[in-house]
Every structure is written in structure tokens, then in C-alpha cells.
Design a protein around this motif. Structure first.
Motif, mmCIF file in Angstrom:
data_model
loop_
_atom_site.group_PDB
_atom_site.id
_atom_site.type_symbol
_atom_site.label_atom_id
_atom_site.label_comp_id
_atom_site.label_asym_id
_atom_site.label_seq_id
_atom_site.Cartn_x
_atom_site.Cartn_y
_atom_site.Cartn_z
ATOM 1 N N PHE A 1 31.864 51.236 35.315
ATOM 2 C CA PHE A 1 33.324 51.268 35.347
ATOM 3 C C PHE A 1 33.797 52.309 36.345
ATOM 4 C CE2 PHE A 1 37.618 51.228 34.006
ATOM 5 C CZ PHE A 1 38.035 52.541 33.832
ATOM 6 N N VAL A 2 34.833 51.964 37.099
ATOM 7 C CA VAL A 2 35.409 52.901 38.061
ATOM 8 C C VAL A 2 36.830 53.290 37.658
ATOM 9 C CG1 VAL A 2 36.097 53.253 40.459
ATOM 10 C CG2 VAL A 2 34.008 51.967 39.932
ATOM 11 N N ALA A 3 37.696 52.286 37.491
ATOM 12 C CA ALA A 3 39.106 52.564 37.190
ATOM 13 C C ALA A 3 39.758 51.333 36.582
ATOM 14 C CB ALA A 3 39.854 52.978 38.451
ATOM 15 N N ALA A 4 40.833 51.548 35.852
ATOM 16 C CA ALA A 4 41.585 50.434 35.278
ATOM 17 C C ALA A 4 43.058 50.799 35.221
ATOM 18 C CB ALA A 4 41.072 50.087 33.878
ATOM 19 N N ILE A 5 43.889 49.760 35.244
ATOM 20 C CA ILE A 5 45.334 49.955 35.208
ATOM 21 C C ILE A 5 45.947 48.912 34.285
ATOM 22 C CG2 ILE A 5 45.700 48.503 37.248
ATOM 23 C CD1 ILE A 5 47.921 50.522 38.055
ATOM 24 N N GLY A 6 46.939 49.319 33.506
ATOM 25 C CA GLY A 6 47.589 48.402 32.588
ATOM 26 C C GLY A 6 48.458 47.389 33.307
ATOM 27 N N TRP A 7 48.891 46.356 32.578
ATOM 28 C CA TRP A 7 49.608 45.277 33.252
ATOM 29 C C TRP A 7 50.959 45.712 33.806
ATOM 30 C CZ3 TRP A 7 49.879 41.424 28.524
ATOM 31 C CH2 TRP A 7 50.803 41.889 27.588
ATOM 32 N N SER A 8 51.561 46.754 33.259
ATOM 33 C CA SER A 8 52.807 47.271 33.820
ATOM 34 C C SER A 8 52.592 48.572 34.574
ATOM 35 C CB SER A 8 53.844 47.477 32.708
ATOM 36 O OG SER A 8 53.358 48.399 31.765
ATOM 37 N N ALA A 9 51.350 48.873 34.869
ATOM 38 C CA ALA A 9 50.978 50.061 35.652
ATOM 39 C C ALA A 9 51.344 51.368 34.962
ATOM 40 C CB ALA A 9 51.621 50.009 37.034
ATOM 41 N N ARG B 1 48.813 48.814 41.564
ATOM 42 C CA ARG B 1 48.996 47.360 41.582
ATOM 43 C C ARG B 1 50.390 47.024 42.072
ATOM 44 N NH1 ARG B 1 47.794 45.184 35.908
ATOM 45 N NH2 ARG B 1 48.635 43.234 36.766
ATOM 46 N N ASP B 2 50.504 45.822 42.619
ATOM 47 C CA ASP B 2 51.781 45.278 43.044
ATOM 48 C C ASP B 2 51.883 43.906 42.398
ATOM 49 O OD1 ASP B 2 53.958 44.112 44.302
ATOM 50 O OD2 ASP B 2 53.503 45.015 46.242
ATOM 51 N N ASN B 3 52.626 43.815 41.316
ATOM 52 C CA ASN B 3 52.697 42.548 40.591
ATOM 53 C C ASN B 3 53.411 41.454 41.392
ATOM 54 O OD1 ASN B 3 51.280 43.636 38.473
ATOM 55 N ND2 ASN B 3 53.053 43.896 37.130
ATOM 56 N N ALA B 4 54.284 41.849 42.296
ATOM 57 C CA ALA B 4 54.967 40.855 43.136
ATOM 58 C C ALA B 4 53.997 40.199 44.112
ATOM 59 C CB ALA B 4 56.109 41.510 43.885
ATOM 60 N N LYS B 5 52.924 40.919 44.453
ATOM 61 C CA LYS B 5 51.929 40.396 45.395
ATOM 62 C C LYS B 5 50.645 39.961 44.709
ATOM 63 C CE LYS B 5 53.529 43.144 49.340
ATOM 64 N NZ LYS B 5 53.154 44.132 50.384
ATOM 65 N N ASN B 6 50.618 40.043 43.379
ATOM 66 C CA ASN B 6 49.409 39.671 42.623
ATOM 67 C C ASN B 6 48.174 40.403 43.142
ATOM 68 O OD1 ASN B 6 51.062 37.942 41.251
ATOM 69 N ND2 ASN B 6 49.998 36.063 41.822
ATOM 70 N N THR B 7 48.331 41.678 43.401
ATOM 71 C CA THR B 7 47.264 42.438 44.035
ATOM 72 C C THR B 7 47.075 43.785 43.344
ATOM 73 O OG1 THR B 7 47.713 41.380 46.167
ATOM 74 C CG2 THR B 7 46.429 43.406 46.205
ATOM 75 N N VAL B 8 45.825 44.163 43.186
ATOM 76 C CA VAL B 8 45.476 45.488 42.706
ATOM 77 C C VAL B 8 44.701 46.196 43.819
ATOM 78 C CG1 VAL B 8 43.336 44.686 41.595
ATOM 79 C CG2 VAL B 8 44.424 46.808 40.821
ATOM 80 N N TYR B 9 44.895 47.504 43.899
ATOM 81 C CA TYR B 9 44.299 48.291 44.974
ATOM 82 C C TYR B 9 43.429 49.401 44.384
ATOM 83 C CZ TYR B 9 48.214 46.128 47.446
ATOM 84 O OH TYR B 9 49.118 45.233 47.970
ATOM 85 N N LEU B 10 42.496 49.849 45.208
ATOM 86 C CA LEU B 10 41.731 51.047 44.878
ATOM 87 C C LEU B 10 41.656 51.896 46.147
ATOM 88 C CD1 LEU B 10 40.128 52.474 42.601
ATOM 89 C CD2 LEU B 10 38.058 51.517 43.641
ATOM 90 N N GLN B 11 42.414 52.968 46.158
ATOM 91 C CA GLN B 11 42.362 53.915 47.270
ATOM 92 C C GLN B 11 41.239 54.897 47.000
ATOM 93 O OE1 GLN B 11 44.239 54.093 50.192
ATOM 94 N NE2 GLN B 11 42.784 55.704 50.739
ATOM 95 N N MET B 12 40.298 54.966 47.906
ATOM 96 C CA MET B 12 39.122 55.812 47.726
ATOM 97 C C MET B 12 39.104 56.869 48.830
ATOM 98 S SD MET B 12 36.278 52.955 46.704
ATOM 99 C CE MET B 12 36.193 52.277 48.357
#
Length: 124
Positions: free
Chosen positions: A47-55, A72-83
Motif C-alpha cells: 500500500f502507498v496511499a489512498a483517498i476518500g471519494w470526496s477527497a 483526485r479530480d472527480n470532474a476528470k475521473n482521475t486520481v494522481y500521485l505526486q512523488m
């Protein structure tokens, strides 16, 4: 058919940064918590990271706290991981996963859908 597609992996020197993206299709994205996991050769999935559905909730494994940020950007259906401040031990295939629940989880078995992954290689 639900699809999760990761992108943004690559080769970087230690101390560098990468931003991973995971785009979801055929999924009610805003009703899924999202997670990032990684697997290095010869090792178990981690496991690295997780985010809830409303961030509104975020979880990180200790080894990446202060260096990685999930968003996450729910308008773009995208989740990000900045490393940032990447280390050789971060080298792995990184996969995103979707969980039909308000909050994320560190357990892979709690997730319903998985992407194929993107390779991240950090050289020393």
C-alpha cells in the motif's frame, strides 16, 4: 467495462519527482475511494496511499509520508500521485485501485477494480 489506466511512470534519479495519473472509465468515479499500491520485483504488493471519494480523507504508508501526495479530480475521473524526493527503494510498478466505499483502505482485498500499472525506476 471498468478501466483504470495509469500513466506518468518513468526513469528518474534519486531526489527527483514524478506525477502519476490514473484515469477511470465506465465507473461512477465520485462514489469510489481510490488507492495507489506498488510492487517491486520479488516483493509483495504494498500500500502507498489512498483517498476518500470526496477527497476528505487521505492515508499514506509511513515510508512515503511527507514525500508523496495523493489527490483526485472527480470532474476528470482521475486520481494522481505526486512523488517527490524519490529514492531507489521507491522503484516498483505502481497500480491504482478503486473501492466502492467512502474511504480508502490499505488492504488490497478491499478494492474492486485495478489498473495494469506503470513502472517507476529511481536510480541512485
Amino acid at each position: 467495462q471498468v478501466q483504470l489506466v495509469e500513466s506518468g511512470g518513468g526513469f528518474v534519479q534519486a531526489g527527483g519527482s514524478l506525477r502519476l495519473s490514473c484515469g477511470a472509465s465506465e465507473l461512477s468515479f465520485s462514489t469510489y475511494a481510490m488507492g495507489w499500491f506498488r510492487q517491486a520485483p520479488g516483493k509483495e504488493r504494498e500500500f502507498v496511499a489512498a483517498i476518500g471519494w470526496s477527497a476528505n480523507t487521505e492515508y499514506y504508508t509511513d515510508s512515503v509520508k511527507g514525500r508523496f501526495t495523493i489527490s483526485r479530480d472527480n470532474a476528470k475521473n482521475t486520481v494522481y500521485l505526486q512523488m517527490n524526493s524519490l529514492k531507489p527503494e521507491d522503484t516498483a510498478v505502481y497500480c491504482c485501485a478503486a473501492r466502492r466505499w467512502p474511504v480508502g483502505s490499505p488492504r488490497p482485498s478491499d478494492y474492486d477494480y485495478w489498473g495494469q500499472g506503470t513502472q517507476v525506476t529511481v536510480s541512485s
